[in-house]
Design a protein around this motif. Structure first.
Motif, PDB file in Angstrom:
ATOM      1  N   LEU A 162      80.764  38.843  -6.597  1.00  0.00           N
ATOM      2  CA  LEU A 162      79.749  37.832  -6.896  1.00  0.00           C
ATOM      3  C   LEU A 162      78.705  37.750  -5.785  1.00  0.00           C
ATOM      4  O   LEU A 162      77.495  37.700  -6.050  1.00  0.00           O
ATOM      5  CB  LEU A 162      80.411  36.467  -7.115  1.00  0.00           C
ATOM      6  CG  LEU A 162      79.443  35.357  -7.517  1.00  0.00           C
ATOM      7  CD1 LEU A 162      78.760  35.672  -8.845  1.00  0.00           C
ATOM      8  CD2 LEU A 162      80.151  34.010  -7.592  1.00  0.00           C
ATOM      9  N   VAL A 163      79.168  37.751  -4.539  1.00  0.00           N
ATOM     10  CA  VAL A 163      78.224  37.688  -3.414  1.00  0.00           C
ATOM     11  C   VAL A 163      77.301  38.911  -3.454  1.00  0.00           C
ATOM     12  O   VAL A 163      76.083  38.799  -3.287  1.00  0.00           O
ATOM     13  CB  VAL A 163      78.980  37.588  -2.065  1.00  0.00           C
ATOM     14  CG1 VAL A 163      78.012  37.734  -0.906  1.00  0.00           C
ATOM     15  CG2 VAL A 163      79.718  36.254  -1.974  1.00  0.00           C
ATOM     16  N   VAL A 164      77.875  40.075  -3.716  1.00  0.00           N
ATOM     17  CA  VAL A 164      77.080  41.302  -3.811  1.00  0.00           C
ATOM     18  C   VAL A 164      76.032  41.178  -4.924  1.00  0.00           C
ATOM     19  O   VAL A 164      74.854  41.496  -4.736  1.00  0.00           O
ATOM     20  CB  VAL A 164      78.008  42.515  -4.057  1.00  0.00           C
ATOM     21  CG1 VAL A 164      77.222  43.714  -4.538  1.00  0.00           C
ATOM     22  CG2 VAL A 164      78.781  42.850  -2.787  1.00  0.00           C
ATOM     23  N   LEU A 165      76.451  40.669  -6.062  1.00  0.00           N
ATOM     24  CA  LEU A 165      75.532  40.545  -7.200  1.00  0.00           C
ATOM     25  C   LEU A 165      74.411  39.544  -6.914  1.00  0.00           C
ATOM     26  O   LEU A 165      73.262  39.752  -7.285  1.00  0.00           O
ATOM     27  CB  LEU A 165      76.298  40.086  -8.447  1.00  0.00           C
ATOM     28  CG  LEU A 165      77.077  41.153  -9.211  1.00  0.00           C
ATOM     29  CD1 LEU A 165      78.000  40.483 -10.228  1.00  0.00           C
ATOM     30  CD2 LEU A 165      76.129  42.117  -9.925  1.00  0.00           C
ATOM     31  N   GLY A 199      72.576  40.916  -3.308  1.00  0.00           N
ATOM     32  CA  GLY A 199      72.166  42.307  -3.188  1.00  0.00           C
ATOM     33  C   GLY A 199      72.569  42.939  -1.869  1.00  0.00           C
ATOM     34  O   GLY A 199      72.096  44.024  -1.531  1.00  0.00           O
ATOM     35  N   CYS A 200      73.411  42.284  -1.098  1.00  0.00           N
ATOM     36  CA  CYS A 200      73.781  42.834   0.199  1.00  0.00           C
ATOM     37  C   CYS A 200      74.840  43.919   0.063  1.00  0.00           C
ATOM     38  O   CYS A 200      75.416  44.119  -1.001  1.00  0.00           O
ATOM     39  CB  CYS A 200      74.281  41.727   1.131  1.00  0.00           C
ATOM     40  SG  CYS A 200      75.887  41.082   0.684  1.00  0.00           S
ATOM     41  N   ALA A 201      75.080  44.623   1.166  1.00  0.00           N
ATOM     42  CA  ALA A 201      76.106  45.669   1.155  1.00  0.00           C
ATOM     43  C   ALA A 201      77.490  45.025   1.149  1.00  0.00           C
ATOM     44  O   ALA A 201      77.650  43.876   1.547  1.00  0.00           O
ATOM     45  CB  ALA A 201      75.950  46.567   2.373  1.00  0.00           C
ATOM     46  N   LEU A 202      78.461  45.787   0.722  1.00  0.00           N
ATOM     47  CA  LEU A 202      79.809  45.265   0.586  1.00  0.00           C
ATOM     48  C   LEU A 202      80.376  44.765   1.915  1.00  0.00           C
ATOM     49  O   LEU A 202      81.003  43.712   1.988  1.00  0.00           O
ATOM     50  CB  LEU A 202      80.715  46.341  -0.001  1.00  0.00           C
ATOM     51  CG  LEU A 202      81.918  45.767  -0.714  1.00  0.00           C
ATOM     52  CD1 LEU A 202      81.514  45.202  -2.050  1.00  0.00           C
ATOM     53  CD2 LEU A 202      82.976  46.825  -0.883  1.00  0.00           C
ATOM     54  N   SER A 203      80.114  45.551   2.970  1.00  0.00           N
ATOM     55  CA  SER A 203      80.667  45.166   4.268  1.00  0.00           C
ATOM     56  C   SER A 203      80.067  43.838   4.733  1.00  0.00           C
ATOM     57  O   SER A 203      80.753  42.991   5.298  1.00  0.00           O
ATOM     58  CB  SER A 203      80.388  46.257   5.295  1.00  0.00           C
ATOM     59  OG  SER A 203      79.014  46.548   5.283  1.00  0.00           O
ATOM     60  N   GLU A 204      78.778  43.654   4.444  1.00  0.00           N
ATOM     61  CA  GLU A 204      78.139  42.381   4.812  1.00  0.00           C
ATOM     62  C   GLU A 204      78.767  41.232   4.035  1.00  0.00           C
ATOM     63  O   GLU A 204      79.053  40.165   4.585  1.00  0.00           O
ATOM     64  CB  GLU A 204      76.643  42.436   4.503  1.00  0.00           C
ATOM     65  CG  GLU A 204      75.846  43.273   5.482  1.00  0.00           C
ATOM     66  CD  GLU A 204      74.400  43.406   5.017  1.00  0.00           C
ATOM     67  OE1 GLU A 204      73.563  42.617   5.488  1.00  0.00           O
ATOM     68  OE2 GLU A 204      74.130  44.282   4.167  1.00  0.00           O
ATOM     69  N   ALA A 205      78.957  41.465   2.761  1.00  0.00           N
ATOM     70  CA  ALA A 205      79.564  40.428   1.925  1.00  0.00           C
ATOM     71  C   ALA A 205      80.961  40.084   2.443  1.00  0.00           C
ATOM     72  O   ALA A 205      81.357  38.920   2.472  1.00  0.00           O
ATOM     73  CB  ALA A 205      79.647  40.908   0.478  1.00  0.00           C
TER      74      ALA A 205
END
Ligand code: F1P
Length: 603
Positions: A572-575, A578-584
């Protein structure tokens, strides 16, 4: 109100998304839908949570309207219950080489276990042969822990059915799947349809037949939907039966342990007790009898929820414990203890809880549980369920932060309850009790002592019933409702629920995978394909999906997801950002409450 109020996710999204969040046009059966009554349950007070749960449960007994699908009390449902009860009656009267099998996954399997063992107990009292068997996907360990992968396995369903039915000539098979969705049960029903000379299949669930799951099952030519269609055809000649009233969406979307479980218990208690009365006390199965019995359960809800204040106190206490990382323990006696074990075990899959967060213990442990596989203690601490286990491994570490709940009735050994209460009281004052008795009972001397030791006592008084066994069934349902309210309410207060969704749902089988994808669609407003992509990225922890991943099947996805945490929140955070997975990931580590993580990110 509890805690700081995080800004709702909708406020953080552009209006285009907002519109999409409001509508729930993503196809799913009623059992998966969001209940309009609970849209704001995540921001409610304990008192309001309890009243909202009451309103949701009351939907079980709503009358059928012209436009609605059949309900619990609908004519067709009552008639089918009569027919099934008569089949059970025949088996009870001529039990040689016959069996009634109750089977299901998760909560449905746990209730199958509860009812098979209690009705066998009735038979043992009457010196009759035992005719009930239960099957739960994943075996007995699934009674006490979540085993969701086996729910997808139709072959293991069929194998376990064949095994319990070896050598039988007549089998009444009752397959329970609240969502009409579990492949494990679909496999068993299909097997019954292929062997009509022995098996009569009954399917029990809470969606209209056309909403049965139509997703292909790997390695099979049937879907749950196609099996239900065949059964519908065969039900005209009464060689198969469908019991599928609707009870409205769950309070926490998709949490079929709640109303789905309660309605399962109501329907099967009614069928089996009608059959017992017909076989052993010369009381034929009648339409009126069935209807009256069902209505009596409506009263059970009233009597239970008349205790709103007491339930609210319990929800508050349990919520406080969970919020500070402390524990909630149910210490139960008799079959009510089983409902404690069941409710506690469901917190892990429903709320991503640790097994120590909410735990159940039963007087006598496995000696009184009567499960197929006997003691499971060797499987680990999670499977240590006796009061002795509690005294040894939990009591020494208790503090006032932990909530302890005694669950017992006038039929239990109240002296023993008082003894345990005193020992708990030495470690914590945060002790509570639920006590069921009838208006005809004289109070036990120790009852006063127990109340004095407890911070709160829910004293539930029941009208003296026609039969003792019906009273026990009511106490069981009442206890289920109470404990569901306590554990659901406490996790809501802990911030585990977003609106009425469990956002951190584990993606450990196909049903949950689909639920997760729908939830992401709903909360992000993005199309299905994009949401599934984000889900897979969160499962495999990659920013770009490889061919290896996209060509793998659902089983591979769900097996990998089993090893992960916070899959859906990450997706959800990624969606949304739009951040990268590691950031999320690092974001959620710092701020585990998803709404706040997104908000912090956007600001
Ligand atoms: C079976 C079940 C539920 C559990 C979770 C996963 O559902 O195990 O009991 O709460 O939702 O699925 P069903 O087959 O009865 O619909």
């Amino acid at each position: 109100h509890h805690g700081p109020v995080p800004a709702p996710l909708v406020l953080l999204l552009p209006p285009r998304h907002d519109a999409q969040i409001q509508c729930s046009d993503i196809p799913a059966g009623i059992t998966e839908k969001s209940n309009p009554l609970t849209r704001n349950i995540d921001r409610a007070s304990a008192d309001c949570i309890v009243r909202t749960l009451q309103a949701c449960d009351a939907q079980m007994f709503q009358e059928q309207t012209e436009a609605s699908h059949q309900k619990l009390l609908s004519d067709q449902v009552v008639k089918t219950l009569m027919e099934v009860a008569k089949r059970v009656e025949l088996i009870l009267k001529d039990p040689q080489d016959s069996l009634v099998v109750l089977s299901g996954c998760g909560t449905s399997g746990r209730l199958a276990f509860l009812m098979a063992t209690s009705f066998n107990r009735e038979l043992r009292k009457l010196n009759r042969s035992l005719v009930y068997s239960y099957i739960i996907a994943g075996g007995d360990r699934a009674l006490l822990s979540s085993q969701e992968a086996p729910e997808d396995d139709p072959k293991s369903g069929t194998l376990s059915l064949k095994k319990v039915c070896e050598g039988k000539k007549q089998v009444l098979f009752i397959g329970i799947s609240c969502g009409l969705s579990a492949p494990f049960v679909a496999g068993q029903l299909d097997f019954c349809l292929q062997h009509p000379e022995v098996y009569t299949p009954v399917v029990l669930g809470f969606n209209p037949a056309h909403q049965a799951k139509d997703e292909p099952i790997p390695g099979c030519t049937f879907t749950f939907h196609s099996v239900v269609q065949r059964m519908q055809e065969l039900s005209k000649s009464q060689v198969a039966f469908l019991i599928n009233p609707t009870v409205g969406p769950e309070a926490i979307s998709g949490s079929s342990r709640m109303k789905g479980g309660s309605a399962t218990k109501i329907l099967l208690d009614v069928v089996l007790s009608a059959a017992h009365a017909a076989a052993f006390t010369n009381t034929p199965v009648t339409y009126e009898g069935i209807l009256q019995h069902m209505r009596a359960y409506d009263k059970t809800l009233d009597i239970t929820y008349a205790q709103t204040e007491g339930i609210t106190a319990l929800v508050e206490a349990a919520g406080r414990s969970l919020r500070c990382g402390s524990h909630v323990c149910y210490l139960g006696w008799g079959s009510l203890a089983v409902l404690g074990l069941i409710d506690a075990s469901e917190c892990d899959p429903t709320f991503g809880a640790d097994y120590e967060d909410v735990r159940g213990f039963m007087s006598g442990g496995y000696r009184n549980l009567s499960n197929n596989e006997g003691p499971l203690t060797s499987l680990g601490p999670q499977f240590c369920i006796s009061h002795e286990d509690f005294l040894r491994s939990v009591l020494p570490y208790l503090s006032d932060q932990d909530t302890i709940l005694l669950i017992f009735t006038r039929s239990d050994d109240v002296t023993e309850v008082a003894k345990l209460a005193r020992r708990v009281r030495e470690k914590t004052s945060n002790l509570h009790a639920v006590y069921h008795h009838t208006d005809g009972d004289t109070a036990a001397a120790e009852q006063g002592d127990i109340s004095n030791l407890c911070l709160s006592t829910l004293n539930v008084t029941w009208p003296t019933p026609a039969s003792r066994s019906f009273l026990l069934m009511q106490w069981e349902l009442s206890t289920k409702l109470l404990l569901n309210a306590v554990s659901t309410g406490a996790h809501i207060l802990k911030g585990k629920v977003y609106r009425n969704h469990m956002i951190d749902v584990q993606v450990t089988n196909s049903k949950l995978y689909r639920r997760a994808t729908r939830l992401l669609q709903k909360l992000s407003g993005h199309p299905e394909s994009k949401c599934e992509e984000a889900l897979l990225r969160a499962i495999y922890r990659v920013d770009k999906l490889t061919l290896d991943i996209t060509s793998s099947d659902m089983t591979a996805h769900t097996l990998t997801a089993r090893k992960r945490t916070k899959v859906v929140p990450l997706a959800l955070v990624v969606l949304l950002t739009g951040c990268a997975l590691s950031e999320a990931e690092s974001h959620l580590d710092q701020q585990p409450i998803v709404r706040e993580a997104v908000e912090a990110w956007l600001s």
